[in-house]
Write a protein that holds these residues in place. Structure first.
Motif, PDB file in Angstrom:
ATOM      1  N   UNK A 194      22.868  24.914 -28.937  1.00  0.00           N
ATOM      2  CA  UNK A 194      21.742  24.829 -28.255  1.00  0.00           C
ATOM      3  C   UNK A 194      21.357  23.880 -27.315  1.00  0.00           C
ATOM      4  N   UNK A 195      22.211  22.554 -27.277  1.00  0.00           N
ATOM      5  CA  UNK A 195      21.783  21.126 -26.762  1.00  0.00           C
ATOM      6  C   UNK A 195      23.389  20.718 -26.355  1.00  0.00           C
ATOM      7  N   UNK A 196      23.511  21.673 -24.788  1.00  0.00           N
ATOM      8  CA  UNK A 196      24.623  21.854 -23.602  1.00  0.00           C
ATOM      9  C   UNK A 196      24.865  19.611 -24.013  1.00  0.00           C
ATOM     10  N   UNK A 197      25.763  19.374 -23.822  1.00  0.00           N
ATOM     11  CA  UNK A 197      26.720  18.046 -23.358  1.00  0.00           C
ATOM     12  C   UNK A 197      26.596  17.894 -21.661  1.00  0.00           C
ATOM     13  N   UNK A 198      27.064  17.072 -21.707  1.00  0.00           N
ATOM     14  CA  UNK A 198      26.808  16.122 -20.234  1.00  0.00           C
ATOM     15  C   UNK A 198      25.862  16.652 -19.365  1.00  0.00           C
TER      16      UNK A 198
ATOM     17  N   UNK B 180      16.234  11.645 -24.750  1.00  0.00           N
ATOM     18  CA  UNK B 180      15.284  12.868 -24.346  1.00  0.00           C
ATOM     19  C   UNK B 180      15.720  13.166 -23.279  1.00  0.00           C
ATOM     20  N   UNK B 181      16.906  13.123 -22.812  1.00  0.00           N
ATOM     21  CA  UNK B 181      17.250  13.279 -22.146  1.00  0.00           C
ATOM     22  C   UNK B 181      18.183  15.216 -21.579  1.00  0.00           C
ATOM     23  N   UNK B 182      18.193  15.473 -22.581  1.00  0.00           N
ATOM     24  CA  UNK B 182      18.999  16.789 -23.121  1.00  0.00           C
ATOM     25  C   UNK B 182      17.803  17.599 -23.906  1.00  0.00           C
ATOM     26  N   UNK B 183      17.192  17.120 -24.755  1.00  0.00           N
ATOM     27  CA  UNK B 183      16.114  17.900 -25.579  1.00  0.00           C
ATOM     28  C   UNK B 183      14.944  18.168 -24.366  1.00  0.00           C
ATOM     29  N   UNK B 184      15.026  17.335 -23.015  1.00  0.00           N
ATOM     30  CA  UNK B 184      13.706  17.757 -21.800  1.00  0.00           C
ATOM     31  C   UNK B 184      14.609  19.352 -21.115  1.00  0.00           C
ATOM     32  N   UNK B 185      16.080  19.716 -21.295  1.00  0.00           N
ATOM     33  CA  UNK B 185      16.385  21.240 -20.649  1.00  0.00           C
ATOM     34  C   UNK B 185      16.546  21.989 -21.953  1.00  0.00           C
ATOM     35  N   UNK B 186      15.771  21.930 -23.166  1.00  0.00           N
ATOM     36  CA  UNK B 186      14.657  23.126 -23.938  1.00  0.00           C
ATOM     37  C   UNK B 186      14.285  23.777 -23.289  1.00  0.00           C
ATOM     38  N   UNK B 187      14.404  24.869 -23.249  1.00  0.00           N
ATOM     39  CA  UNK B 187      12.739  26.050 -23.155  1.00  0.00           C
ATOM     40  C   UNK B 187      12.219  26.962 -24.245  1.00  0.00           C
ATOM     41  N   UNK B 188      11.274  27.401 -24.107  1.00  0.00           N
ATOM     42  CA  UNK B 188      10.671  27.947 -24.640  1.00  0.00           C
ATOM     43  C   UNK B 188      11.452  29.594 -24.460  1.00  0.00           C
ATOM     44  N   UNK B 189      11.996  29.769 -23.306  1.00  0.00           N
ATOM     45  CA  UNK B 189      12.605  31.405 -23.304  1.00  0.00           C
ATOM     46  C   UNK B 189      13.921  31.291 -24.655  1.00  0.00           C
TER      47      UNK B 189
ATOM     48  N   UNK C  92      12.070  19.406 -36.655  1.00  0.00           N
ATOM     49  CA  UNK C  92      11.383  18.448 -36.104  1.00  0.00           C
ATOM     50  C   UNK C  92      10.829  18.257 -35.211  1.00  0.00           C
ATOM     51  N   UNK C  93      12.155  17.914 -34.011  1.00  0.00           N
ATOM     52  CA  UNK C  93      12.355  18.257 -32.928  1.00  0.00           C
ATOM     53  C   UNK C  93      13.140  19.687 -31.616  1.00  0.00           C
ATOM     54  N   UNK C  94      13.866  20.262 -32.532  1.00  0.00           N
ATOM     55  CA  UNK C  94      14.104  21.224 -31.466  1.00  0.00           C
ATOM     56  C   UNK C  94      13.564  22.507 -31.344  1.00  0.00           C
ATOM     57  N   UNK C  95      13.212  22.895 -33.123  1.00  0.00           N
ATOM     58  CA  UNK C  95      11.913  24.550 -33.233  1.00  0.00           C
ATOM     59  C   UNK C  95      11.033  24.019 -32.441  1.00  0.00           C
ATOM     60  N   UNK C  96      10.635  22.844 -32.749  1.00  0.00           N
ATOM     61  CA  UNK C  96       9.042  22.689 -31.806  1.00  0.00           C
ATOM     62  C   UNK C  96       9.182  23.367 -30.416  1.00  0.00           C
ATOM     63  N   UNK C  97      10.378  23.036 -29.660  1.00  0.00           N
ATOM     64  CA  UNK C  97      10.222  22.709 -28.458  1.00  0.00           C
ATOM     65  C   UNK C  97      10.612  23.592 -28.093  1.00  0.00           C
ATOM     66  N   UNK C  98      11.705  24.786 -28.168  1.00  0.00           N
ATOM     67  CA  UNK C  98      12.123  26.322 -28.294  1.00  0.00           C
ATOM     68  C   UNK C  98      11.138  27.310 -28.806  1.00  0.00           C
ATOM     69  N   UNK C  99       9.834  26.902 -29.391  1.00  0.00           N
ATOM     70  CA  UNK C  99       9.220  27.629 -29.636  1.00  0.00           C
ATOM     71  C   UNK C  99      10.053  28.859 -30.738  1.00  0.00           C
ATOM     72  N   UNK C 100       9.975  27.750 -32.204  1.00  0.00           N
ATOM     73  CA  UNK C 100      10.617  28.639 -32.744  1.00  0.00           C
ATOM     74  C   UNK C 100       9.878  27.935 -34.055  1.00  0.00           C
ATOM     75  N   UNK C 101       9.787  29.077 -35.115  1.00  0.00           N
ATOM     76  CA  UNK C 101       8.983  28.399 -36.336  1.00  0.00           C
ATOM     77  C   UNK C 101      10.271  27.056 -37.015  1.00  0.00           C
ATOM     78  N   UNK C 102       9.444  26.816 -38.357  1.00  0.00           N
ATOM     79  CA  UNK C 102      10.861  26.144 -39.531  1.00  0.00           C
ATOM     80  C   UNK C 102      11.341  27.214 -39.830  1.00  0.00           C
ATOM     81  N   UNK C 103      12.423  26.427 -39.389  1.00  0.00           N
ATOM     82  CA  UNK C 103      13.880  27.051 -40.466  1.00  0.00           C
ATOM     83  C   UNK C 103      14.384  27.179 -41.617  1.00  0.00           C
ATOM     84  N   UNK C 104      14.956  27.706 -42.339  1.00  0.00           N
ATOM     85  CA  UNK C 104      16.086  27.287 -43.743  1.00  0.00           C
ATOM     86  C   UNK C 104      17.261  26.416 -42.764  1.00  0.00           C
ATOM     87  N   UNK C 105      17.875  25.096 -43.653  1.00  0.00           N
ATOM     88  CA  UNK C 105      18.013  24.406 -42.889  1.00  0.00           C
ATOM     89  C   UNK C 105      20.079  24.146 -43.828  1.00  0.00           C
ATOM     90  N   UNK C 106      20.834  24.272 -43.703  1.00  0.00           N
ATOM     91  CA  UNK C 106      21.825  23.954 -44.644  1.00  0.00           C
ATOM     92  C   UNK C 106      22.186  22.826 -45.142  1.00  0.00           C
TER      93      UNK C 106
END
Length: 137
Positions: A18-22, A35-44, A68-82
């Motif tokens: 989801x959040x590529x390295x580099x 936040x540099x890597x998080x800025x790459x995330x899109x709603x697409x 808290x950090x990924x789902x809102x940035x890509x437009x997903x609701x809260x998901x179950x978590x392992x």
């Protein structure tokens, strides 16, 4: 046919898939802030994931932070978590012996016999047949 009427699970790792390295090769260098890597995330990305015929589940060491950090940035609701259990010494030895990713056993157990797919950059060739033989204990 498994007899399950629920949609299959899709276990999602964050770091790597989801959040590529580099650095992003299509954009200017962004620096090394968290936040540099998080800025790459899109709603697409979120739209594409949400359109899949499965139930999405975070399977990442981010655990609740993914909601808290990924789902809102890509437009997903809260998901179950392992949540990752402490492995036993025996399970660690078996996993090393068979070359399994440390996540394999907990995910198979979490699924509880339900069909699933898993997107992770740590999956090994040994993990694929293990999905069929590891049982919930």
């Amino acid at each position: 046919m498994t007899g399950h009427t629920e949609r299959p699970l899709l276990f999602l790792d964050v770091d790597g898939p989801i959040l590529p390295f580099g650095e992003d090769p299509h954009r200017a260098l962004r620096g090394t802030t968290p936040d540099a890597r998080l800025a790459r995330l899109t709603c697409e990305l979120g739209s594409r994931l949400a359109a899949l015929p499965c139930e999405l589940v975070w399977a990442t060491t981010w655990e609740e932070e993914a909601n808290a950090e990924i789902a809102p940035r890509i437009g997903l609701p809260r998901l179950p978590v392992v949540t990752w259990p402490e492995p036993t010494d025996q399970h660690e030895r078996e996993d090393r012996w068979f070359g399994l990713c440390w996540k394999t056993r907990p995910l198979v157990n979490w699924a509880g016999g339900r069909p699933f797919a898993w997107v992770d950059d740590e999956i090994t060739d040994a993990d694929r047949p293990a999905f069929r033989v590891i049982r919930h204990v």
